[in-house]
Design a protein around this motif. Sequence first.
Motif, PDB file in Angstrom:
ATOM      1  N   ASP A 174      10.824  -2.839   0.384  1.00  0.00           N
ATOM      2  CA  ASP A 174       9.741  -1.870   0.203  1.00  0.00           C
ATOM      3  C   ASP A 174       8.625  -2.463  -0.662  1.00  0.00           C
ATOM      4  OD1 ASP A 174      10.770   0.138   1.756  1.00  0.00           O
ATOM      5  OD2 ASP A 174      11.845   1.103   0.115  1.00  0.00           O
ATOM      6  N   ALA A 175       9.005  -3.238  -1.673  1.00  0.00           N
ATOM      7  CA  ALA A 175       8.001  -3.877  -2.522  1.00  0.00           C
ATOM      8  C   ALA A 175       7.232  -4.928  -1.737  1.00  0.00           C
ATOM      9  CB  ALA A 175       8.679  -4.509  -3.734  1.00  0.00           C
ATOM     10  N   VAL A 176       7.939  -5.691  -0.904  1.00  0.00           N
ATOM     11  CA  VAL A 176       7.267  -6.697  -0.071  1.00  0.00           C
ATOM     12  C   VAL A 176       6.321  -6.009   0.906  1.00  0.00           C
ATOM     13  CG1 VAL A 176       7.609  -8.510   1.647  1.00  0.00           C
ATOM     14  CG2 VAL A 176       9.187  -8.310  -0.289  1.00  0.00           C
ATOM     15  N   ARG A 177       6.785  -4.911   1.506  1.00  0.00           N
ATOM     16  CA  ARG A 177       5.933  -4.170   2.438  1.00  0.00           C
ATOM     17  C   ARG A 177       4.699  -3.623   1.728  1.00  0.00           C
ATOM     18  NH1 ARG A 177       9.730  -1.541   4.105  1.00  0.00           N
ATOM     19  NH2 ARG A 177      10.262  -2.835   5.915  1.00  0.00           N
ATOM     20  N   THR A 178       4.865  -3.169   0.498  1.00  0.00           N
ATOM     21  CA  THR A 178       3.733  -2.647  -0.281  1.00  0.00           C
ATOM     22  C   THR A 178       2.762  -3.768  -0.618  1.00  0.00           C
ATOM     23  OG1 THR A 178       5.158  -0.932  -1.210  1.00  0.00           O
ATOM     24  CG2 THR A 178       3.104  -1.394  -2.371  1.00  0.00           C
ATOM     25  N   PHE A 179       3.272  -4.924  -0.979  1.00  0.00           N
ATOM     26  CA  PHE A 179       2.420  -6.091  -1.256  1.00  0.00           C
ATOM     27  C   PHE A 179       1.550  -6.414  -0.049  1.00  0.00           C
ATOM     28  CE2 PHE A 179       2.276 -10.715  -0.406  1.00  0.00           C
ATOM     29  CZ  PHE A 179       1.357 -11.094  -1.378  1.00  0.00           C
ATOM     30  N   VAL A 180       2.149  -6.465   1.119  1.00  0.00           N
ATOM     31  CA  VAL A 180       1.392  -6.774   2.340  1.00  0.00           C
ATOM     32  C   VAL A 180       0.373  -5.675   2.633  1.00  0.00           C
ATOM     33  CG1 VAL A 180       1.566  -7.113   4.837  1.00  0.00           C
ATOM     34  CG2 VAL A 180       3.223  -8.206   3.303  1.00  0.00           C
ATOM     35  N   ALA A 181       0.749  -4.426   2.383  1.00  0.00           N
ATOM     36  CA  ALA A 181      -0.181  -3.319   2.613  1.00  0.00           C
ATOM     37  C   ALA A 181      -1.406  -3.427   1.707  1.00  0.00           C
ATOM     38  CB  ALA A 181       0.532  -1.987   2.393  1.00  0.00           C
ATOM     39  N   VAL A 182      -1.212  -3.837   0.451  1.00  0.00           N
ATOM     40  CA  VAL A 182      -2.342  -4.013  -0.466  1.00  0.00           C
ATOM     41  C   VAL A 182      -3.250  -5.142   0.025  1.00  0.00           C
ATOM     42  CG1 VAL A 182      -3.019  -4.672  -2.807  1.00  0.00           C
ATOM     43  CG2 VAL A 182      -1.085  -3.104  -2.450  1.00  0.00           C
ATOM     44  N   VAL A 183      -2.635  -6.228   0.490  1.00  0.00           N
ATOM     45  CA  VAL A 183      -3.431  -7.337   1.025  1.00  0.00           C
ATOM     46  C   VAL A 183      -4.266  -6.861   2.212  1.00  0.00           C
ATOM     47  CG1 VAL A 183      -3.338  -9.587   2.153  1.00  0.00           C
ATOM     48  CG2 VAL A 183      -1.790  -9.081   0.242  1.00  0.00           C
ATOM     49  N   ASP A 184      -3.663  -6.128   3.130  1.00  0.00           N
ATOM     50  CA  ASP A 184      -4.361  -5.695   4.333  1.00  0.00           C
ATOM     51  C   ASP A 184      -5.425  -4.645   4.030  1.00  0.00           C
ATOM     52  OD1 ASP A 184      -2.813  -7.394   5.815  1.00  0.00           O
ATOM     53  OD2 ASP A 184      -1.369  -5.852   6.451  1.00  0.00           O
ATOM     54  N   ALA A 185      -5.147  -3.755   3.051  1.00  0.00           N
ATOM     55  CA  ALA A 185      -6.095  -2.695   2.721  1.00  0.00           C
ATOM     56  C   ALA A 185      -7.178  -3.180   1.756  1.00  0.00           C
ATOM     57  CB  ALA A 185      -5.355  -1.497   2.124  1.00  0.00           C
ATOM     58  N   GLY A 186      -6.828  -4.139   0.913  1.00  0.00           N
ATOM     59  CA  GLY A 186      -7.782  -4.674  -0.048  1.00  0.00           C
ATOM     60  C   GLY A 186      -7.822  -3.934  -1.360  1.00  0.00           C
ATOM     61  N   ARG A 187      -7.256  -2.740  -1.429  1.00  0.00           N
ATOM     62  CA  ARG A 187      -7.266  -1.931  -2.653  1.00  0.00           C
ATOM     63  C   ARG A 187      -5.922  -1.214  -2.787  1.00  0.00           C
ATOM     64  NH1 ARG A 187     -12.471  -0.426  -4.479  1.00  0.00           N
ATOM     65  NH2 ARG A 187     -11.599   1.552  -5.230  1.00  0.00           N
ATOM     66  N   PHE A 188      -5.458  -1.069  -4.023  1.00  0.00           N
ATOM     67  CA  PHE A 188      -4.203  -0.365  -4.284  1.00  0.00           C
ATOM     68  C   PHE A 188      -4.291   1.079  -3.782  1.00  0.00           C
ATOM     69  CE2 PHE A 188      -3.186  -4.048  -6.479  1.00  0.00           C
ATOM     70  CZ  PHE A 188      -1.959  -3.999  -7.104  1.00  0.00           C
ATOM     71  N   GLN A 189      -5.457   1.700  -4.008  1.00  0.00           N
ATOM     72  CA  GLN A 189      -5.621   3.098  -3.622  1.00  0.00           C
ATOM     73  C   GLN A 189      -5.535   3.252  -2.114  1.00  0.00           C
ATOM     74  OE1 GLN A 189      -9.224   4.883  -5.089  1.00  0.00           O
ATOM     75  NE2 GLN A 189      -8.781   6.894  -4.202  1.00  0.00           N
ATOM     76  N   ASP A 190      -6.166   2.353  -1.361  1.00  0.00           N
ATOM     77  CA  ASP A 190      -6.127   2.438   0.098  1.00  0.00           C
ATOM     78  C   ASP A 190      -4.726   2.135   0.638  1.00  0.00           C
ATOM     79  OD1 ASP A 190      -8.794   3.033   0.030  1.00  0.00           O
ATOM     80  OD2 ASP A 190      -9.455   0.988   0.470  1.00  0.00           O
ATOM     81  N   ALA A 191      -4.031   1.209  -0.013  1.00  0.00           N
ATOM     82  CA  ALA A 191      -2.660   0.920   0.401  1.00  0.00           C
ATOM     83  C   ALA A 191      -1.757   2.127   0.185  1.00  0.00           C
ATOM     84  CB  ALA A 191      -2.132  -0.281  -0.381  1.00  0.00           C
ATOM     85  N   ALA A 192      -2.003   2.845  -0.927  1.00  0.00           N
ATOM     86  CA  ALA A 192      -1.213   4.046  -1.197  1.00  0.00           C
ATOM     87  C   ALA A 192      -1.402   5.074  -0.095  1.00  0.00           C
ATOM     88  CB  ALA A 192      -1.616   4.628  -2.554  1.00  0.00           C
ATOM     89  N   ALA A 193      -2.640   5.234   0.369  1.00  0.00           N
ATOM     90  CA  ALA A 193      -2.920   6.185   1.445  1.00  0.00           C
ATOM     91  C   ALA A 193      -2.242   5.744   2.748  1.00  0.00           C
ATOM     92  CB  ALA A 193      -4.424   6.306   1.644  1.00  0.00           C
ATOM     93  N   ASP A 194      -2.288   4.424   3.030  1.00  0.00           N
ATOM     94  CA  ASP A 194      -1.663   3.928   4.262  1.00  0.00           C
ATOM     95  C   ASP A 194      -0.155   4.126   4.243  1.00  0.00           C
ATOM     96  OD1 ASP A 194      -4.138   3.127   5.148  1.00  0.00           O
ATOM     97  OD2 ASP A 194      -3.902   1.030   4.540  1.00  0.00           O
ATOM     98  N   LEU A 195       0.454   4.002   3.069  1.00  0.00           N
ATOM     99  CA  LEU A 195       1.910   4.122   2.953  1.00  0.00           C
ATOM    100  C   LEU A 195       2.374   5.540   2.641  1.00  0.00           C
ATOM    101  CD1 LEU A 195       2.577   0.895   0.828  1.00  0.00           C
ATOM    102  CD2 LEU A 195       3.057   1.209   3.270  1.00  0.00           C
ATOM    103  N   SER A 196       1.424   6.444   2.427  1.00  0.00           N
ATOM    104  CA  SER A 196       1.729   7.851   2.101  1.00  0.00           C
ATOM    105  C   SER A 196       2.540   7.964   0.822  1.00  0.00           C
ATOM    106  CB  SER A 196       2.467   8.534   3.267  1.00  0.00           C
ATOM    107  OG  SER A 196       1.673   8.531   4.432  1.00  0.00           O
ATOM    108  N   ILE A 197       2.167   7.160  -0.176  1.00  0.00           N
ATOM    109  CA  ILE A 197       2.773   7.244  -1.503  1.00  0.00           C
ATOM    110  C   ILE A 197       1.641   7.260  -2.522  1.00  0.00           C
ATOM    111  CG2 ILE A 197       4.922   6.093  -0.820  1.00  0.00           C
ATOM    112  CD1 ILE A 197       3.856   3.523  -2.025  1.00  0.00           C
ATOM    113  N   THR A 198       1.977   7.453  -3.783  1.00  0.00           N
ATOM    114  CA  THR A 198       0.943   7.509  -4.812  1.00  0.00           C
ATOM    115  C   THR A 198       0.488   6.094  -5.201  1.00  0.00           C
ATOM    116  OG1 THR A 198       2.519   7.425  -6.653  1.00  0.00           O
ATOM    117  CG2 THR A 198       1.997   9.610  -5.730  1.00  0.00           C
TER     118      THR A 198
END
Length: 316
Positions: free
Chosen positions: A4-28
């Motif tokens: 889950d942490a690895v998936r979150t790391f990749v999501a931040v890279v793809d989104a460019g921002r922690f906030q946008d990654a949170a929205a993509d993953l439906s978490i805070t």
Amino acid sequence: MDLDAVRTFVAVVDAGRFQDAAADLSITQQAVSKRVAGLEKDLAVRLFTRTARGARLTIDGQAFLPHARELLRVAERAAASVLPGSRRLRVDVIASRTATSGLMRDFHRAHPEIELDVVMLLDAETAVAAIRSGAIDASFRAVAVPGRPLPEDMESVRVLDESLQFLTGPAHALADARSVTVAQLAGHRIWMPGIVPGTEWAAYYDDLVAEFGLTIEATGPNFGSDALLDTVADTPALATFIGEHTRLVWPTGHGLRRIPVTDPTPVYPHSLLWHRDNPHPGLVTLRAHFAATAAGRDAAGTWTPAWVIPRPASQP
């Protein structure tokens, strides 16, 4: 490593921002930060540098990114490999020349869309253990041998009663008979070195001997069917039993005879055995196939041991 942490790391890279990654993953956003911080702690490196424009990968983050993506791809493939119906249906047929191997060939012809792995296990206890562990999905066995009742977590259904035939060489006293009765076999030496003590087929032949006063010898090493056929062909005093659907090939010069046995005809009861909680859709298709094609069960004029009583199975 926490996927889950690895998936979150990749999501931040793809989104460019922690906030946008949170929205993509439906978490805070706090959860995103916590996961990334945990991953950085595990790796003992910093993965991101926060800027006014978002999150920028460090040199270590850049080095880790392709491996992180590969980790996620491997995880997806691993999960997909065990999805119901995605892996091959594994069935134990005991031996390659037996009737049960033929049953599975017929099933494959009828359902070529179902991928199969066919294995060969010697005894019932090994087969049951393999079914319970998930190593195989089903096995063909005779149930239920005295002293070894079918376990409660197993299901079975009778799929074929296979008639026994008397196999002799050309010089045997019964070689020219069109058929033989069970009573006629009394006093003749029947050699079956493949009978293994403790197996379900050993229990079957023990009952056959007791019921009809036959003489079955299991002495000597078992060198396989070719050696058995050579010996029976060359020894007038010896014969053996084989199943009607057992596939055997021998040299023309052997002159072997396969003679039907009657009054009554001994039949070997083949049942399909599986774990009641197995969800493989191919197993459902296999059971339905045998429900539609099963033949010869307890037919008039046949004999099976008293312990061969099919337990009701759940419907396919």
